[in-house]
Design a protein around this motif. Structure first.
Motif, PDB file in Angstrom:
ATOM      1  N   LEU A 109       0.799  -1.221   0.000  1.00 30.62           N
ATOM      2  CA  LEU A 109       0.000   0.000   0.000  1.00 30.62           C
ATOM      3  C   LEU A 109       0.837   1.278   0.000  1.00 30.62           C
ATOM      4  O   LEU A 109       0.319   2.360  -0.222  1.00 30.62           O
ATOM      5  CB  LEU A 109      -0.937   0.009   1.217  1.00 30.62           C
ATOM      6  CG  LEU A 109      -1.948  -1.152   1.259  1.00 30.62           C
ATOM      7  CD1 LEU A 109      -2.773  -1.071   2.535  1.00 30.62           C
ATOM      8  CD2 LEU A 109      -2.856  -1.114   0.034  1.00 30.62           C
ATOM      9  N   ARG A 110       2.145   1.198   0.270  1.00 31.48           N
ATOM     10  CA  ARG A 110       2.962   2.403   0.282  1.00 31.48           C
ATOM     11  C   ARG A 110       4.271   2.149  -0.450  1.00 31.48           C
ATOM     12  O   ARG A 110       4.744   1.021  -0.517  1.00 31.48           O
ATOM     13  CB  ARG A 110       3.236   2.877   1.708  1.00 31.48           C
ATOM     14  CG  ARG A 110       4.088   1.935   2.543  1.00 31.48           C
ATOM     15  CD  ARG A 110       4.055   2.349   4.006  1.00 31.48           C
ATOM     16  NE  ARG A 110       4.900   1.496   4.813  1.00 31.48           N
ATOM     17  CZ  ARG A 110       6.134   1.814   5.201  1.00 31.48           C
ATOM     18  NH1 ARG A 110       6.656   2.975   4.824  1.00 31.48           N
ATOM     19  NH2 ARG A 110       6.840   0.993   5.955  1.00 31.48           N
ATOM     20  N   PRO A 111       4.842   3.203  -1.048  1.00 27.46           N
ATOM     21  CA  PRO A 111       6.077   3.047  -1.819  1.00 27.46           C
ATOM     22  C   PRO A 111       7.294   2.844  -0.920  1.00 27.46           C
ATOM     23  O   PRO A 111       7.971   3.791  -0.534  1.00 27.46           O
ATOM     24  CB  PRO A 111       6.166   4.355  -2.615  1.00 27.46           C
ATOM     25  CG  PRO A 111       5.403   5.340  -1.802  1.00 27.46           C
ATOM     26  CD  PRO A 111       4.318   4.572  -1.123  1.00 27.46           C
ATOM     27  N   HIS A 130      18.230  10.019 -14.339  1.00 29.36           N
ATOM     28  CA  HIS A 130      16.968  10.293 -13.642  1.00 29.36           C
ATOM     29  C   HIS A 130      16.842   9.561 -12.301  1.00 29.36           C
ATOM     30  O   HIS A 130      15.847   9.746 -11.605  1.00 29.36           O
ATOM     31  CB  HIS A 130      15.806   9.902 -14.562  1.00 29.36           C
ATOM     32  CG  HIS A 130      15.838  10.615 -15.875  1.00 29.36           C
ATOM     33  ND1 HIS A 130      15.562  11.954 -16.001  1.00 29.36           N
ATOM     34  CD2 HIS A 130      16.162  10.179 -17.126  1.00 29.36           C
ATOM     35  CE1 HIS A 130      15.687  12.317 -17.266  1.00 29.36           C
ATOM     36  NE2 HIS A 130      16.053  11.257 -17.968  1.00 29.36           N
ATOM     37  N   ILE A 131      17.851   8.773 -11.950  1.00 28.55           N
ATOM     38  CA  ILE A 131      17.801   8.070 -10.677  1.00 28.55           C
ATOM     39  C   ILE A 131      17.881   9.027  -9.481  1.00 28.55           C
ATOM     40  O   ILE A 131      17.167   8.846  -8.491  1.00 28.55           O
ATOM     41  CB  ILE A 131      18.910   6.998 -10.603  1.00 28.55           C
ATOM     42  CG1 ILE A 131      18.642   5.896 -11.629  1.00 28.55           C
ATOM     43  CG2 ILE A 131      19.006   6.405  -9.201  1.00 28.55           C
ATOM     44  CD1 ILE A 131      17.317   5.182 -11.453  1.00 28.55           C
ATOM     45  N   PRO A 132      18.736  10.078  -9.519  1.00 23.50           N
ATOM     46  CA  PRO A 132      18.763  10.997  -8.363  1.00 23.50           C
ATOM     47  C   PRO A 132      17.404  11.620  -8.052  1.00 23.50           C
ATOM     48  O   PRO A 132      17.015  11.699  -6.883  1.00 23.50           O
ATOM     49  CB  PRO A 132      19.784  12.064  -8.794  1.00 23.50           C
ATOM     50  CG  PRO A 132      20.701  11.330  -9.721  1.00 23.50           C
ATOM     51  CD  PRO A 132      19.804  10.398 -10.491  1.00 23.50           C
ATOM     52  N   SER A 133      16.670  12.045  -9.067  1.00 21.98           N
ATOM     53  CA  SER A 133      15.358  12.650  -8.803  1.00 21.98           C
ATOM     54  C   SER A 133      14.366  11.598  -8.302  1.00 21.98           C
ATOM     55  O   SER A 133      13.495  11.912  -7.474  1.00 21.98           O
ATOM     56  CB  SER A 133      14.818  13.331 -10.065  1.00 21.98           C
ATOM     57  OG  SER A 133      14.620  12.383 -11.112  1.00 21.98           O
ATOM     58  N   LEU A 134      14.497  10.367  -8.777  1.00 21.32           N
ATOM     59  CA  LEU A 134      13.640   9.284  -8.286  1.00 21.32           C
ATOM     60  C   LEU A 134      13.906   9.023  -6.809  1.00 21.32           C
ATOM     61  O   LEU A 134      12.972   8.885  -6.008  1.00 21.32           O
ATOM     62  CB  LEU A 134      13.887   8.018  -9.112  1.00 21.32           C
ATOM     63  CG  LEU A 134      13.199   6.733  -8.624  1.00 21.32           C
ATOM     64  CD1 LEU A 134      11.686   6.896  -8.566  1.00 21.32           C
ATOM     65  CD2 LEU A 134      13.560   5.559  -9.542  1.00 21.32           C
ATOM     66  N   ALA A 137      12.505  11.814  -4.690  1.00 19.39           N
ATOM     67  CA  ALA A 137      11.039  11.776  -4.581  1.00 19.39           C
ATOM     68  C   ALA A 137      10.568  10.620  -3.703  1.00 19.39           C
ATOM     69  O   ALA A 137       9.540  10.724  -3.030  1.00 19.39           O
ATOM     70  CB  ALA A 137      10.424  11.668  -5.971  1.00 19.39           C
ATOM     71  N   HIS A 138      11.318   9.509  -3.723  1.00 15.09           N
ATOM     72  CA  HIS A 138      10.901   8.310  -2.975  1.00 15.09           C
ATOM     73  C   HIS A 138      12.097   7.727  -2.226  1.00 15.09           C
ATOM     74  O   HIS A 138      12.621   6.672  -2.587  1.00 15.09           O
ATOM     75  CB  HIS A 138      10.315   7.273  -3.937  1.00 15.09           C
ATOM     76  CG  HIS A 138       9.164   7.775  -4.744  1.00 15.09           C
ATOM     77  ND1 HIS A 138       7.905   7.988  -4.209  1.00 15.09           N
ATOM     78  CD2 HIS A 138       9.086   8.144  -6.055  1.00 15.09           C
ATOM     79  CE1 HIS A 138       7.104   8.446  -5.151  1.00 15.09           C
ATOM     80  NE2 HIS A 138       7.784   8.546  -6.272  1.00 15.09           N
ATOM     81  N   PRO A 139      12.527   8.377  -1.146  1.00 17.45           N
ATOM     82  CA  PRO A 139      13.733   7.937  -0.439  1.00 17.45           C
ATOM     83  C   PRO A 139      13.604   6.563   0.215  1.00 17.45           C
ATOM     84  O   PRO A 139      14.621   5.939   0.542  1.00 17.45           O
ATOM     85  CB  PRO A 139      13.947   9.036   0.609  1.00 17.45           C
ATOM     86  CG  PRO A 139      12.606   9.683   0.771  1.00 17.45           C
ATOM     87  CD  PRO A 139      11.953   9.597  -0.565  1.00 17.45           C
TER      88      PRO A 139
END
Length: 330
Positions: A109-111, A130-134, A137-139
């Motif tokens: 239910l959660r990332p 694009h991995i750093p921004s990912l 956003a989702h540490p």
């Protein structure tokens, strides 16, 4: 009850009936590992245990069942008929277990947690941008990225997400079409100034070996370039790019590789047709609603969509493309 579980039940019931200890899933996994690896040390590595543990447990399993599962040889272990039957049962049961794991993973239910991504060597360069921004956003999502030119088996959870250039993805997978991958012919400035002919038959070419004969580049080369014009063959796109940069000849490359390489120029006089593929972002249907998979898929679809101009050969820096539409890959 599925067939594999029925057979496991019969096997354990039979063992108990004879006054023997019942075989369990860990025992079956061990027998399967020894069968597939052919050695105790290989099975130990696969299972993450020690050689002595595998030796001890295998002896206990054979004693419990009252049957020899493997013949011992100097160079390894070979399954007997009983061992092969047990390993076949274990393999079928493993498929059920992985399928159950996929379905349960789909209920997250959660990332949060691990996401395994597989992609190719050249696409990985784009992905890493694009991995750093990912991660920002989702540490709480951890990533494992595997580089391979072979499509991982997402059904068996070899990976959770595949980022692949393929004409059409397997029906068992769902995902998003990111962009068309356009190809063009490239050469080094020094080579192009030496050999400026518009006729491709006058050029030296760099080709791919038989391992990549079915790729877009491999097929185009086979259909358009005579073997005697191929100066050198390589087995990977990075090597193809390096050979072209070194001035060995012309190379057909994806535009996202050739246009991003400052040591190369397009050979615009050499026409290319029917050399394109499609970049897909894919996952298994059972995982598509998992929070962490959804989060990564959504982020990468948007981020990689911004690379569409480069992927489609329209040169970088011409603006980001809109978010890729959600599509069923089947």
């Amino acid at each position: 009850m599925c067939i594999a579980k029925q057979q496991l039940y019969i096997l354990t019931k039979s063992a108990c009936k004879n006054g023997q200890a019942a075989v369990d899933w860990d025992d079956l996994r061990l027998v399967l590992a020894v069968t597939r690896e052919g050695t105790l040390s290989g099975a130990a590595r696969r299972l993450g245990v020690t050689h002595s543990t595998v030796f001890r447990r295998l002896g206990a399993i054979e004693q419990s069942l009252g049957v020899r599962l493997f013949d011992r040889f100097r160079d390894g272990y070979s399954a007997t008929a009983a061992g092969e039957s047990t390993a076949a049962l274990a393999a079928r049961f493993a498929d059920d277990f992985v399928a159950l794991e996929r379905r349960l993973s789909g209920q997250d239910l959660r990332p949060f947690g691990m996401v395994r991504i597989t992609t190719t060597d050249t696409i990985c360069t784009m992905l890493m941008r694009h991995i750093p921004s990912l991660r920002a956003a989702h540490p709480e999502i951890r990533l494992e990225i595997t580089i391979s030119n072979v499509m991982a088996n997402l059904t068996r959870r070899e990976a959770d997400i595949a980022l692949r250039p393929v004409p059409a993805p397997p029906e068992t997978l769902v995902g998003r079409r990111i962009a068309t991958i356009t190809h063009a012919v490239y050469g080094s400035p020094s080579y192009l100034s030496r050999r400026g002919s518009a006729d491709r038959t006058d050029h030296d070419w760099i080709g791919l070996d038989d391992m990549m004969a079915t790729s877009v580049i491999g097929r185009w080369m086979r259909e358009n370039i005579e073997d005697d014009r191929i100066a050198v063959k390589v087995d990977a796109l990075p090597a193809l790019t390096d050979a072209a940069c070194a001035g060995m000849g012309l190379a057909l490359l994806p535009c996202y590789v050739g246009d991003a390489e400052p040591r190369l120029r397009r050979a615009r006089s050499v026409a290319v047709s029917a050399a394109s593929s499609t970049l897909w972002l894919l996952t298994h249907g059972d995982l598509k609603r998992t929070a962490r998979i959804q989060a990564v898929m959504n982020h990468l679809a948007t981020a990689l969509g911004s690379e569409r101009a480069l992927l489609e050969g329209k040169r970088p820096g011409k603006g980001a493309a809109p978010r890729a539409p959600r599509t069923n890959a089947g």
